[in-house]
Design a protein around this motif. Structure first.
Motif, short mmCIF file in Angstrom:
data_model
loop_
_atom_site.label_atom_id
_atom_site.label_comp_id
_atom_site.label_asym_id
_atom_site.label_seq_id
_atom_site.Cartn_x
_atom_site.Cartn_y
_atom_site.Cartn_z
N GLY A 124 0.79 -1.22 0.00
CA GLY A 124 0.00 0.00 0.00
C GLY A 124 0.82 1.27 0.00
O GLY A 124 0.34 2.34 0.39
N VAL A 125 2.08 1.20 -0.44
CA VAL A 125 2.96 2.37 -0.47
C VAL A 125 3.01 2.91 -1.89
O VAL A 125 3.57 2.28 -2.80
N ALA A 126 2.43 4.09 -2.09
CA ALA A 126 2.40 4.71 -3.42
C ALA A 126 3.39 5.86 -3.53
O ALA A 126 3.79 6.23 -4.64
N GLU A 127 3.77 6.43 -2.39
CA GLU A 127 4.72 7.55 -2.39
C GLU A 127 5.76 7.33 -1.30
O GLU A 127 5.42 7.07 -0.14
N ALA A 128 7.02 7.42 -1.68
CA ALA A 128 8.11 7.24 -0.71
C ALA A 128 9.43 7.58 -1.39
O ALA A 128 9.54 7.52 -2.63
N ASP A 129 10.42 7.94 -0.59
CA ASP A 129 11.79 8.02 -1.07
C ASP A 129 12.40 6.63 -1.01
O ASP A 129 12.23 5.90 -0.02
N VAL A 130 13.12 6.25 -2.07
CA VAL A 130 13.81 4.97 -2.14
C VAL A 130 15.31 5.26 -2.06
O VAL A 130 15.88 5.84 -2.98
N LEU A 131 15.93 4.89 -0.96
CA LEU A 131 17.33 5.19 -0.72
C LEU A 131 18.19 4.04 -1.24
O LEU A 131 17.96 2.89 -0.89
N VAL A 132 19.19 4.38 -2.06
CA VAL A 132 19.99 3.36 -2.74
C VAL A 132 21.47 3.65 -2.51
O VAL A 132 21.93 4.77 -2.79
N CYS A 133 22.22 2.67 -2.04
CA CYS A 133 23.67 2.81 -1.92
C CYS A 133 24.25 3.02 -3.32
O CYS A 133 23.94 2.26 -4.24
N CYS A 134 25.09 4.05 -3.46
CA CYS A 134 25.50 4.45 -4.81
C CYS A 134 27.01 4.55 -4.94
O CYS A 134 27.66 5.26 -4.18
N GLY A 135 27.57 3.81 -5.89
CA GLY A 135 28.95 3.93 -6.28
C GLY A 135 29.01 4.62 -7.63
O GLY A 135 28.92 5.83 -7.75
N GLY A 136 29.12 3.82 -8.69
CA GLY A 136 29.10 4.39 -10.03
C GLY A 136 27.71 4.70 -10.54
O GLY A 136 27.55 5.39 -11.54
N GLY A 137 26.69 4.15 -9.86
CA GLY A 137 25.32 4.52 -10.19
C GLY A 137 24.54 3.52 -11.00
O GLY A 137 23.40 3.82 -11.41
N GLY A 138 25.06 2.32 -11.24
CA GLY A 138 24.32 1.35 -12.05
C GLY A 138 23.02 0.91 -11.41
O GLY A 138 21.97 0.91 -12.06
N LEU A 139 23.06 0.55 -10.13
CA LEU A 139 21.84 0.15 -9.43
C LEU A 139 20.90 1.34 -9.26
O LEU A 139 19.69 1.21 -9.48
N THR A 140 21.45 2.47 -8.87
CA THR A 140 20.63 3.66 -8.66
C THR A 140 19.90 4.05 -9.93
O THR A 140 18.70 4.34 -9.92
N ALA A 141 20.62 4.05 -11.05
CA ALA A 141 20.01 4.41 -12.32
C ALA A 141 18.98 3.38 -12.76
O ALA A 141 17.89 3.73 -13.23
N GLY A 142 19.31 2.09 -12.60
CA GLY A 142 18.37 1.05 -13.01
C GLY A 142 17.08 1.09 -12.22
O GLY A 142 15.98 0.98 -12.78
N ILE A 143 17.19 1.26 -10.90
CA ILE A 143 15.98 1.35 -10.08
C ILE A 143 15.19 2.60 -10.44
O ILE A 143 13.95 2.55 -10.53
N ALA A 144 15.87 3.70 -10.67
CA ALA A 144 15.17 4.94 -11.02
C ALA A 144 14.38 4.78 -12.32
O ALA A 144 13.24 5.25 -12.43
N LEU A 145 14.97 4.12 -13.31
CA LEU A 145 14.27 3.90 -14.58
C LEU A 145 13.06 2.99 -14.38
O LEU A 145 11.98 3.24 -14.96
N ALA A 146 13.22 1.94 -13.59
CA ALA A 146 12.11 1.02 -13.35
C ALA A 146 10.97 1.71 -12.62
O ALA A 146 9.79 1.54 -12.98
N LEU A 147 11.29 2.52 -11.61
CA LEU A 147 10.25 3.19 -10.84
C LEU A 147 9.57 4.29 -11.64
O LEU A 147 8.38 4.55 -11.46
N GLU A 148 10.33 4.94 -12.52
CA GLU A 148 9.71 5.95 -13.38
C GLU A 148 8.55 5.35 -14.17
O GLU A 148 7.49 5.98 -14.32
#
Length: 324
Positions: free
Chosen positions: A170-194
């Motif tokens: 039931g969570v429609a709005e939230a910040d998703v905090l992602v451990c970030c190095g070069g950004g592969g996971l952060t970018a991939g999750i951001a694209l999926a959530l978009e």
């Protein structure tokens, strides 16, 4: 460039070869943060980190004739194990260039998966030149750790799961905090959530002194770290955001969050006590931000991705000393 179609295709190639990791929670962590904290436990993924996703996505997409000659990767350990696992399952050789100061648990884990390990010195050796020479000599295909569309797509499969699991809760709005190095996971999750959960906003998280992504986002252009070692968070220490990942982060992510090493160790201890999971320092940065930077996140719920659990015993013992 990676996009949602590539992420969905990566998920189809991964199939049941990897795990759909759970979302965990604890009233005790909620009390520390002052809000609901949901933890995406990628530390329970095959090989102990999300990197198994990108490794499988990239290797499974290499044409069979070229793939048979083998692959090569650069990594302090988690990407190494992800690539080594996928290579073993595909029946091909894997050569991994690992820094001499890589954690013993990650070196042993990579070797156990059948990979050939070549060590280099972060400060004095030209890692890229070493890798290029080996790749040319043996006909190996390079699998980059983060700045590659197929790798980003594989990491983005974690974002598809987060979107589904958040909806179930039931969570429609939230910040998703992602451990970030070069950004592969952060970018991939951001694209999926978009595409799948636009109410969930990604926030990159980094350790103090190695906050190149946070500084890059604030400046609107890529900034480098002044040094490449000296942090317990080895899994996410990179020189700078990737040329492919940074435009995605700039377009889709909120401001970066930065935490101290002491906060990271405390987060590791709290995760072990209340969630019964082991998180390595680099994998605990997002949880540390969720717990100890409550004013920085928006909404009643925050989702933190625990990206990896491959930690040496002495470091984990240090973390447990923080358990109070």
């Amino acid at each position: 460039m990676s996009d949602i179609d590539m992420i969905r295709a990566a998920r189809a190639r991964i199939g049941t070869h990897l795990r759909r990791t759970p979302i965990l929670s604890s009233p005790a962590l909620d009390a520390v943060a002052g809000r609901r904290v949901l933890v995406k436990a990628e530390c329970l993924q095959v090989t102990g980190s999300f990197k198994a996703r990108g490794g499988w996505s990239a290797i499974s997409a290499i044409p069979e004739e070229r793939r048979a000659r083998g692959v090569i990767a650069f990594s302090s350990g988690n990407h190494a194990q992800g690539v080594a696992h996928a290579a073993r399952e595909h029946g091909i050789p894997a050569v991994i260039l690992m820094p001499k100061d890589a954690p013993r648990a990650k070196v042993d884990g990579t070797r156990a998966l059948g990979a050939e390990i070549v060590h280099f010195d972060r400060e004095t050796d030209d890692r890229d030149a070493m890798g290029a020479a080996l790749a040319e000599k043996r006909g190996l295909t390079l699998v980059k750790p983060f700045d590659a569309p197929l790798v980003i797509a594989g990491q983005g499969t974690a974002g598809l799961e987060i979107a589904e699991q958040a909806a179930d809760l039931g969570v429609a709005e939230a910040d998703v905090l992602v451990c970030c190095g070069g950004g592969g996971l952060t970018a991939g999750i951001a694209l999926a959530l978009e595409a799948e959960a636009p109410g969930l906003r990604v926030r990159p998280c980094e350790p103090d002194g190695f906050d190149d992504t946070a500084r890059s986002l604030a400046a609107g252009e890529i900034r480098r770290n002044d040094r490449l070692n000296g942090s317990i968070c080895d899994a996410i220490i990179t020189p700078q955001p990737g040329d492919i990942t940074f435009p995605i982060l700039k377009r889709l992510c909120g401001p970066g969050l930065v935490v101290t090493e002491d906060e990271v160790l405390r987060a590791m201890a709290l995760a072990f006590r209340h969630l019964k999971i082991v998180i390595e320092p680099g994998g605990a940065v997002a949880l540390a931000a969720a717990l100890f930077r409550p004013e920085a996140a928006q909404g009643d719920t925050v989702i933190a991705v625990a990206t990896g659990g491959n930690v040496d015993a002495p470091i984990f013992a240090r973390a447990l000393e923080r358990a109070t």
